[in-house]
Design a protein around this motif. Sequence first.
Motif, short mmCIF file in Angstrom:
data_model
loop_
_atom_site.label_atom_id
_atom_site.label_comp_id
_atom_site.label_asym_id
_atom_site.label_seq_id
_atom_site.Cartn_x
_atom_site.Cartn_y
_atom_site.Cartn_z
N CYS A 14 49.16 -60.93 41.72
CA CYS A 14 49.31 -62.14 42.20
C CYS A 14 48.72 -61.81 43.90
N ARG A 15 47.68 -62.65 44.28
CA ARG A 15 47.38 -62.49 45.45
C ARG A 15 46.94 -63.80 46.24
N ALA A 16 46.76 -63.94 47.44
CA ALA A 16 46.45 -65.33 48.20
C ALA A 16 45.04 -65.42 47.72
N TYR A 73 47.53 -69.54 45.56
CA TYR A 73 47.58 -68.07 45.31
C TYR A 73 46.97 -68.02 43.91
N GLU A 74 46.63 -66.96 43.50
CA GLU A 74 46.05 -66.70 42.06
C GLU A 74 46.31 -65.26 41.54
N TRP A 75 46.14 -65.23 40.25
CA TRP A 75 46.28 -63.96 39.38
C TRP A 75 44.73 -63.36 39.64
N SER A 84 52.89 -67.25 43.37
CA SER A 84 53.22 -67.97 44.34
C SER A 84 53.29 -67.07 45.64
N GLN A 85 53.82 -67.38 46.73
CA GLN A 85 53.75 -66.51 47.95
C GLN A 85 54.85 -65.60 47.72
N SER A 86 56.01 -66.00 47.01
CA SER A 86 57.16 -64.90 46.74
C SER A 86 56.47 -63.83 45.85
N ALA A 87 55.56 -64.13 45.31
CA ALA A 87 55.27 -63.16 43.92
C ALA A 87 54.07 -62.34 44.31
N VAL A 88 53.59 -62.56 45.69
CA VAL A 88 52.43 -61.96 46.00
C VAL A 88 52.60 -60.27 45.83
N GLY A 89 51.55 -59.57 45.29
CA GLY A 89 51.67 -58.03 44.87
C GLY A 89 52.21 -57.84 43.78
N THR A 90 52.80 -59.00 43.04
CA THR A 90 53.32 -58.27 41.52
C THR A 90 52.31 -58.29 40.61
N PRO A 91 52.62 -57.29 39.89
CA PRO A 91 51.36 -57.11 38.88
C PRO A 91 51.84 -57.76 37.28
N ALA A 92 50.55 -58.28 36.60
CA ALA A 92 51.04 -58.71 35.42
C ALA A 92 50.00 -57.84 34.32
#
Length: 204
Positions: A82-84, A92-94, A182-190
């Motif tokens: 998840c990135r801006a 934000y987008e994956w 979302s902004q709170s999930a930035v840096g989260t991998p999937a």
Amino acid sequence: MRAKQSYESVQPSRRTERGWLTVATPSQTSKVTGLLLMLLVAGCAGLQPPKSTVAVPDKLKPGANESLAMVVPAKGVQIYECRARKDQPGGYEWAFVAPEADLFDAGGKMIGRHYAGPHWEAADGSKIQGALKERADAPAADAIPWVLLTAKSVGPAGSFSKVTSVQRVNTVGGVAPKTGCSQSAVGTPARIHYTADYYFFTTK
């Protein structure tokens, strides 16, 4: 005497300096010859190059001077983060990061791995790197695109080193999540599971 004649009629023999030598009958010879021919045909069949069984758009076809060398099934994940968004402030987008998959032969034996680069590395150490040339939507819903990549060897000589093009076809899964970034999930991998067939082509 009759028993001796009956035995010799099935197993003819002749006397040599070292004793009696059994001589093969014509029927036995033909059976052995037939068996050898069957083994030879089977061996030659195993050497036949694989044939493509999937129809692809013209833009995904390799060059006329290339032929299919091997079909390599893959099973693993497509990794996103998840990135801006760069093109949309506040969005934000994956974003795609890399593949991570095991590679197999037609019999299901693991023969290598697929990872960032993109790279395909064989168990013998040979390795190729691909560059995207063309892509097309997958026929299956919610599956990553089919693609054609040019390839070059970036490792020692081996089973993958002569590959010049790679097709990714028969894809299942692997698409980015549609929600949750979302902004709170930035840096989260999937890590999204996928399967595909990689068709390796070499120069004729």
